[in-house]
Write a protein that holds these residues in place. Structure first.
Motif, PDB file in Angstrom:
ATOM      1  N   ARG A   1      52.698  80.266  30.734  1.00 29.19           N
ATOM      2  CA  ARG A   1      52.241  81.403  29.927  1.00 29.19           C
ATOM      3  C   ARG A   1      53.416  82.091  29.241  1.00 29.19           C
ATOM      4  O   ARG A   1      53.311  82.506  28.077  1.00 29.19           O
ATOM      5  N   GLN A   2      54.521  82.220  29.951  1.00 29.53           N
ATOM      6  CA  GLN A   2      55.708  82.826  29.346  1.00 29.53           C
ATOM      7  C   GLN A   2      56.222  81.970  28.189  1.00 29.53           C
ATOM      8  O   GLN A   2      56.551  82.477  27.110  1.00 29.53           O
ATOM      9  N   LEU A   3      56.275  80.650  28.416  1.00 32.67           N
ATOM     10  CA  LEU A   3      56.764  79.732  27.383  1.00 32.67           C
ATOM     11  C   LEU A   3      55.809  79.676  26.196  1.00 32.67           C
ATOM     12  O   LEU A   3      56.249  79.626  25.032  1.00 32.67           O
ATOM     13  N   LEU A   4      54.506  79.676  26.467  1.00 36.21           N
ATOM     14  CA  LEU A   4      53.513  79.637  25.395  1.00 36.21           C
ATOM     15  C   LEU A   4      53.630  80.869  24.513  1.00 36.21           C
ATOM     16  O   LEU A   4      53.526  80.778  23.275  1.00 36.21           O
ATOM     17  N   ALA A   5      53.875  82.025  25.120  1.00 32.99           N
ATOM     18  CA  ALA A   5      54.034  83.243  24.338  1.00 32.99           C
ATOM     19  C   ALA A   5      55.253  83.150  23.434  1.00 32.99           C
ATOM     20  O   ALA A   5      55.223  83.584  22.269  1.00 32.99           O
ATOM     21  N   LEU A   6      56.344  82.564  23.935  1.00 32.54           N
ATOM     22  CA  LEU A   6      57.532  82.394  23.097  1.00 32.54           C
ATOM     23  C   LEU A   6      57.258  81.424  21.952  1.00 32.54           C
ATOM     24  O   LEU A   6      57.666  81.661  20.807  1.00 32.54           O
ATOM     25  N   ALA A   7      56.572  80.314  22.276  1.00 30.92           N
ATOM     26  CA  ALA A   7      56.332  79.285  21.255  1.00 30.92           C
ATOM     27  C   ALA A   7      55.411  79.791  20.151  1.00 30.92           C
ATOM     28  O   ALA A   7      55.535  79.374  18.990  1.00 30.92           O
ATOM     29  N   THR A   8      54.469  80.676  20.479  1.00 28.95           N
ATOM     30  CA  THR A   8      53.499  81.175  19.493  1.00 28.95           C
ATOM     31  C   THR A   8      53.820  82.595  19.029  1.00 28.95           C
ATOM     32  O   THR A   8      53.039  83.194  18.294  1.00 28.95           O
ATOM     33  N   ARG A   9      54.962  83.122  19.511  1.00 29.02           N
ATOM     34  CA  ARG A   9      55.410  84.470  19.130  1.00 29.02           C
ATOM     35  C   ARG A   9      54.367  85.537  19.475  1.00 29.02           C
ATOM     36  O   ARG A   9      54.044  86.409  18.675  1.00 29.02           O
ATOM     37  N   GLN A  10      53.845  85.409  20.676  1.00 28.40           N
ATOM     38  CA  GLN A  10      52.911  86.399  21.203  1.00 28.40           C
ATOM     39  C   GLN A  10      53.608  87.224  22.292  1.00 28.40           C
ATOM     40  O   GLN A  10      54.726  86.923  22.699  1.00 28.40           O
ATOM     41  N   ARG A  11      52.949  88.261  22.753  1.00 24.67           N
ATOM     42  CA  ARG A  11      53.505  89.105  23.812  1.00 24.67           C
ATOM     43  C   ARG A  11      53.379  88.379  25.149  1.00 24.67           C
ATOM     44  O   ARG A  11      52.272  88.038  25.569  1.00 24.67           O
ATOM     45  N   PRO A  12      54.501  88.140  25.864  1.00 19.60           N
ATOM     46  CA  PRO A  12      54.427  87.443  27.160  1.00 19.60           C
ATOM     47  C   PRO A  12      53.727  88.304  28.212  1.00 19.60           C
ATOM     48  O   PRO A  12      53.773  89.533  28.149  1.00 19.60           O
ATOM     49  N   PRO A  13      53.084  87.685  29.183  1.00 18.02           N
ATOM     50  CA  PRO A  13      52.458  88.463  30.261  1.00 18.02           C
ATOM     51  C   PRO A  13      53.461  89.325  31.026  1.00 18.02           C
ATOM     52  O   PRO A  13      53.136  90.406  31.490  1.00 18.02           O
TER      53      PRO A  13
ATOM     54  N   ARG B   1      66.680  66.637  20.946  1.00 20.70           N
ATOM     55  CA  ARG B   1      67.349  65.628  20.124  1.00 20.70           C
ATOM     56  C   ARG B   1      68.729  65.318  20.700  1.00 20.70           C
ATOM     57  O   ARG B   1      69.505  66.225  21.036  1.00 20.70           O
ATOM     58  N   PHE B   2      69.015  64.029  20.812  1.00 21.36           N
ATOM     59  CA  PHE B   2      70.298  63.548  21.312  1.00 21.36           C
ATOM     60  C   PHE B   2      70.962  62.697  20.234  1.00 21.36           C
ATOM     61  O   PHE B   2      70.269  61.961  19.500  1.00 21.36           O
ATOM     62  N   ASN B   3      72.288  62.775  20.143  1.00 20.66           N
ATOM     63  CA  ASN B   3      72.999  61.881  19.234  1.00 20.66           C
ATOM     64  C   ASN B   3      73.205  60.527  19.906  1.00 20.66           C
ATOM     65  O   ASN B   3      72.736  60.295  21.024  1.00 20.66           O
ATOM     66  N   GLY B   4      73.913  59.649  19.257  1.00 19.92           N
ATOM     67  CA  GLY B   4      74.102  58.308  19.786  1.00 19.92           C
ATOM     68  C   GLY B   4      74.848  58.267  21.093  1.00 19.92           C
ATOM     69  O   GLY B   4      74.762  57.293  21.844  1.00 19.92           O
ATOM     70  N   GLN B   5      75.595  59.347  21.401  1.00 21.66           N
ATOM     71  CA  GLN B   5      76.344  59.418  22.667  1.00 21.66           C
ATOM     72  C   GLN B   5      75.562  60.181  23.746  1.00 21.66           C
ATOM     73  O   GLN B   5      76.125  60.596  24.759  1.00 21.66           O
ATOM     74  N   CYS B   6      74.280  60.394  23.529  1.00 21.61           N
ATOM     75  CA  CYS B   6      73.389  61.075  24.480  1.00 21.61           C
ATOM     76  C   CYS B   6      73.791  62.530  24.712  1.00 21.61           C
ATOM     77  O   CYS B   6      73.618  63.067  25.810  1.00 21.61           O
ATOM     78  N   GLU B   7      74.295  63.179  23.679  1.00 22.63           N
ATOM     79  CA  GLU B   7      74.608  64.600  23.742  1.00 22.63           C
ATOM     80  C   GLU B   7      73.517  65.393  23.030  1.00 22.63           C
ATOM     81  O   GLU B   7      73.031  64.981  21.968  1.00 22.63           O
ATOM     82  N   VAL B   8      73.110  66.526  23.619  1.00 22.28           N
ATOM     83  CA  VAL B   8      72.051  67.335  23.033  1.00 22.28           C
ATOM     84  C   VAL B   8      72.549  67.981  21.744  1.00 22.28           C
ATOM     85  O   VAL B   8      73.598  68.634  21.715  1.00 22.28           O
ATOM     86  N   VAL B   9      71.777  67.785  20.670  1.00 21.22           N
ATOM     87  CA  VAL B   9      72.148  68.374  19.379  1.00 21.22           C
ATOM     88  C   VAL B   9      71.086  69.343  18.879  1.00 21.22           C
ATOM     89  O   VAL B   9      71.285  69.995  17.843  1.00 21.22           O
ATOM     90  N   GLY B  10      69.983  69.483  19.569  1.00 15.97           N
ATOM     91  CA  GLY B  10      68.958  70.426  19.145  1.00 15.97           C
ATOM     92  C   GLY B  10      67.710  70.285  19.990  1.00 15.97           C
ATOM     93  O   GLY B  10      67.502  69.277  20.676  1.00 15.97           O
ATOM     94  N   GLU B  11      66.860  71.329  19.947  1.00 13.54           N
ATOM     95  CA  GLU B  11      65.601  71.280  20.697  1.00 13.54           C
ATOM     96  C   GLU B  11      64.588  72.214  20.050  1.00 13.54           C
ATOM     97  O   GLU B  11      64.948  73.142  19.306  1.00 13.54           O
ATOM     98  N   GLU B  12      63.320  71.963  20.355  1.00 11.70           N
ATOM     99  CA  GLU B  12      62.242  72.763  19.784  1.00 11.70           C
ATOM    100  C   GLU B  12      61.028  72.665  20.703  1.00 11.70           C
ATOM    101  O   GLU B  12      60.766  71.611  21.304  1.00 11.70           O
ATOM    102  N   THR B  13      60.273  73.767  20.813  1.00  3.09           N
ATOM    103  CA  THR B  13      59.050  73.797  21.613  1.00  3.09           C
ATOM    104  C   THR B  13      57.873  74.109  20.703  1.00  3.09           C
ATOM    105  O   THR B  13      57.937  75.042  19.897  1.00  3.09           O
ATOM    106  N   LYS B  14      56.786  73.322  20.824  1.00  2.01           N
ATOM    107  CA  LYS B  14      55.621  73.476  19.957  1.00  2.01           C
ATOM    108  C   LYS B  14      54.335  73.453  20.776  1.00  2.01           C
ATOM    109  O   LYS B  14      54.245  72.763  21.801  1.00  2.01           O
ATOM    110  N   LEU B  15      53.347  74.175  20.302  1.00  2.00           N
ATOM    111  CA  LEU B  15      51.974  74.029  20.769  1.00  2.00           C
ATOM    112  C   LEU B  15      51.260  73.147  19.765  1.00  2.00           C
ATOM    113  O   LEU B  15      51.162  73.491  18.582  1.00  2.00           O
ATOM    114  N   GLU B  16      50.749  71.989  20.216  1.00  2.00           N
ATOM    115  CA  GLU B  16      50.182  71.018  19.282  1.00  2.00           C
ATOM    116  C   GLU B  16      49.199  70.110  20.006  1.00  2.00           C
ATOM    117  O   GLU B  16      48.997  70.213  21.214  1.00  2.00           O
TER     118      GLU B  16
END
Length: 680
Positions: free
Chosen positions: A544-556, A367-382
């Motif tokens: 695989r590392q990122l997927l484990a973080l996103a789903t709260r599983q044990r990373p390889p 997410r960026f504000n009107g000045q193109c500054e990062v204000v948040g982020e999220e990673t999802k499996l969907e």
């Protein structure tokens, strides 16, 4: 042992470094002698190294005369005379005395020594000047082996003679023959250098003064130089074959079971679109954009950029059967007119983000504000609905910077796409420019602009080379969004203290690490490859590392390990080999393009426009072909010139050219885009 011949003579015959040597005695001690050889070199020789001392002839004459006499001695007769005796070890002086009668001369004694040393079949060396006769059974076996070797040498000579005449030996087509069935590729890639066939090929190559590849091509074992290049690469990198043998029933069941899991995923509220070349069939990444407006309904308060990545990690779990295929290949191979996929087509089709499909994806929302500054982020499996697969080679003719900047201002002068897609591309363009400007501040200098990419289109033996700007608006949008995703995901791994395959660059040198290091070339604090998991194994490992973080599983990988470092080493080696092959094939097809022009465009008179580079190199303006010009003055980088091709080598891919004249109308300051991997 017999008394040493002329034990006080001025000359000595001795052994040094396994060789028989001769010289003049300068000084003598109880345990050693100082001897000067014919070359002037002086040696300290122990008494245990001494064969004999003599008075005449001189050292050089002794060796020459002894060698001629040794060739006349009958070694079989000498063995028969000695074999009946019960003596364990025989001294060469005693044998010389018995053979020649009386006290042998220095030449006769030395000739006997040479003959015995050169006849290991008949006599076994037991010490300094001592020999023992071999057993009859062993001599017979050795003589049979020598006869077999002689016949083999004759056959090698015969085969080499046929190869010299560009004839493939008929014996090599017989699986039951002396050499067996000889395959040309086995002589080029990891050959058995002790085999008779390789010895014959090596002998023929030396006589013809050709490389093995050129000689085999000359013998008709490859239809063309192109086939030779392709088959050598395939044999080196894919010895099991280019096609992957899959248990289709097992794979279908695994995919069917996986679809049940995919159907249970939440569906994204956005629809995504991809931007790729028309030749791309495995689509790894797609983008989406949500725009939030302020209360006035016109001012943008927030932009939520979605980067959606295909997720084969759902099927290719560590150590699975399917993972082993990707792990062996490490990357997709791209070369003009050729693509060798890392993953089988059935797996690619399951995960590719194809238009109209509801696809599983690992999504990063920033997410960026009107000045193109990062204000948040999220990673999802969907699951993400893919609205369109846009093709930049189709759209670039109607989308330039002016058009896309009009879209940024919500002006639609031409309906190239749907209005919401034009609005999304306009805002992504604004965001891409801002992100690039921020990175350039960190880099300390602007990124190179207006470089040219070359796209090869192969139809049979013909090639067309198309030029396109590397920093065209659609390319810059995709590049900035992928840098954004790879750097933010790298930061996420770092914050969670998880290892991964990070890519860093310092002092112009890029390398892979398991921990985050700044990438100075991109101007980011950390960077991973994670946006092309259908094409690169490093991206799959990171996913695989990122997927484990996103789903709260044990990373390889919870910490750095030898396995992870081994993966990096294996990936680097394969990726470099593939990149080198791609460069060679681009050079091959660029040379083929030059040949086409020479054959079809008589008005050119063989002249081609080029741009001068550094170190007496130049590059064609219309093709990514770099070459050396020995007759070009130095210090003119960026200046245009005209060149003429004199000779092209289709195996070594080397060129001979000459400079005709300067062509200042073609001057170009962007001379740093030459291909470093192209041989000159």
């Amino acid at each position: 042992m017999a008394e040493r011949l002329h034990s006080s003579g001025p000359f000595a015959l001795f052994e040094e470094e396994g060789q028989m040597r001769c010289g003049k005695v300068l000084a003598e001690a109880s345990a050693s002698l100082q001897i000067e050889q014919e070359s002037g070199r002086r040696s300290k020789v122990k008494q245990t190294q001494l064969f004999m001392r003599f008075t005449q002839p001189g050292p050089q004459a002794l060796l020459a005369q002894s060698k001629a006499l040794a060739a006349e001695l009958d070694i079989a007769f000498i063995w028969e005379a000695c074999a009946e005796e019960d003596a364990a070890d025989l001294d060469f002086l005693a044998l010389a005395s018995a053979y020649f009668g009386g006290s042998p001369s220095a030449v006769e004694a030395c000739a006997m020594l040479m003959c015995l040393q050169d006849s290991p079949v008949w006599f076994l060396r037991r010490g300094r000047g001592l020999f023992r006769p071999q057993a009859r059974e062993q001599i017979d076996r050795a003589l049979q082996a020598l006869e077999r070797r002689r016949k083999q040498d004759e056959m090698v000579q015969t085969w080499a003679g046929q190869l010299v005449k560009d004839q493939w030996p008929q014996d090599w087509l017989d699986p039951q023959g002396l050499a067996g069935l000889v395959r040309p590729m086995a002589l080029l890639v990891r050959p058995d250098k002790q085999s008779l066939a390789f010895r014959a090929l090596d002998l023929a190559c030396k006589e013809r003064q050709l490389s093995a590849a050129k000689l085999l091509l000359s013998c008709g074992q490859f239809a063309s130089a192109l086939q030779l290049h392709q088959e050598v690469f395939a044999q080196e990198q894919f010895p099991k074959g280019l096609e992957v043998a899959l248990p289709s029933l097992e794979l279908d069941r695994a995919i069917a079971a996986l679809k049940l899991q995919i159907d249970s995923l939440d569906q994204a509220v956005v629809e995504a679109f991809s931007i790729d070349d028309s030749s791309t069939t495995e689509i790894d990444d797609a983008l989406s954009l949500r725009i939030s407006f302020a209360s006035d309904g016109k001012t943008i308060s927030e932009l939520c950029v979605g980067v959606h990545i295909a997720i084969p990690a759902l099927l290719l779990t560590p150590e699975s059967r399917w993972d082993s295929i990707a792990k062996e290949r490490m990357s997709t191979v791209y070369a003009p007119g050729q693509k060798i996929q890392m993953l089988p087509e059935s797996i690619v089709r399951c995960f590719s983000l194809d238009e109209g499909k509801l696809c599983p994806a690992l999504s990063l929302y920033v997410r960026f504000n009107g000045q193109c500054e990062v204000v948040g982020e999220e990673t999802k499996l969907e699951r993400v609905k893919i609205r369109a697969n846009l093709r930049h080679d189709v759209l670039e003719s109607s989308i330039d910077e002016q058009v896309i900047e009009d879209w940024e201002r919500a002006v639609w002068p031409q309906a190239v796409l749907a209005e919401d897609l034009m609005q999304a591309l306009g805002q992504l363009w604004r965001l891409a420019k801002h992100l690039q400007a921020d990175r350039e501040i960190v880099r300390g200098r602007p990124e190179p602009r207006f470089r040219t990419d070359y796209h090869f289109r192969i139809l049979g033996e013909r090639v067309a080379i198309e030029q396109r700007r590397r920093d065209a608006p659609l390319d810059r949008i995709v590049a900035e969004m992928m840098i954004l995703a790879n750097s933010r995901w790298g930061r996420w791994l770092a914050l969670n203290r998880l290892p991964g395959i990070f890519r860093s660059q310092s002092m112009g040198r890029a390398r892979m690490t398991t921990h985050p290091i700044a990438h100075q070339g991109l101007g980011v604090g950390q960077y991973v490859w994670a946006t092309s998991p259908l094409r690169r194994y490093a991206d799959l490992v990171n996913q695989r590392q990122l997927l484990a973080l996103a789903t709260r599983q044990r990373p390889p990988f919870l910490q750095e390990s030898a396995d992870l470092h081994q993966l990096i080493a294996g990936f680097d080696a394969r990726y470099e080999a593939y990149s080198d092959y791609q460069g060679r094939m681009e050079r091959f097809w660029s040379m083929r393009w030059v040949q086409q022009i020479q054959n079809e465009d008589s008005q050119r008179a063989g002249r081609f426009r080029a741009i001068a580079l550094r170190e007496q190199r130049a590059r064609l303006r219309e093709a990514p072909l770099v070459f050396t010009l020995a007759d070009m003055p130095e210090g003119h980088a960026g200046r245009g010139l005209l060149v003429e091709f004199l000779k092209m080598d289709w195996i070594d891919l080397t060129l001979e050219l000459r400079m005709l004249t300067w062509d200042d109308e073609a001057s170009d300051a962007s001379t740093d885009s030459d291909h470093a991997h192209s041989p000159s």
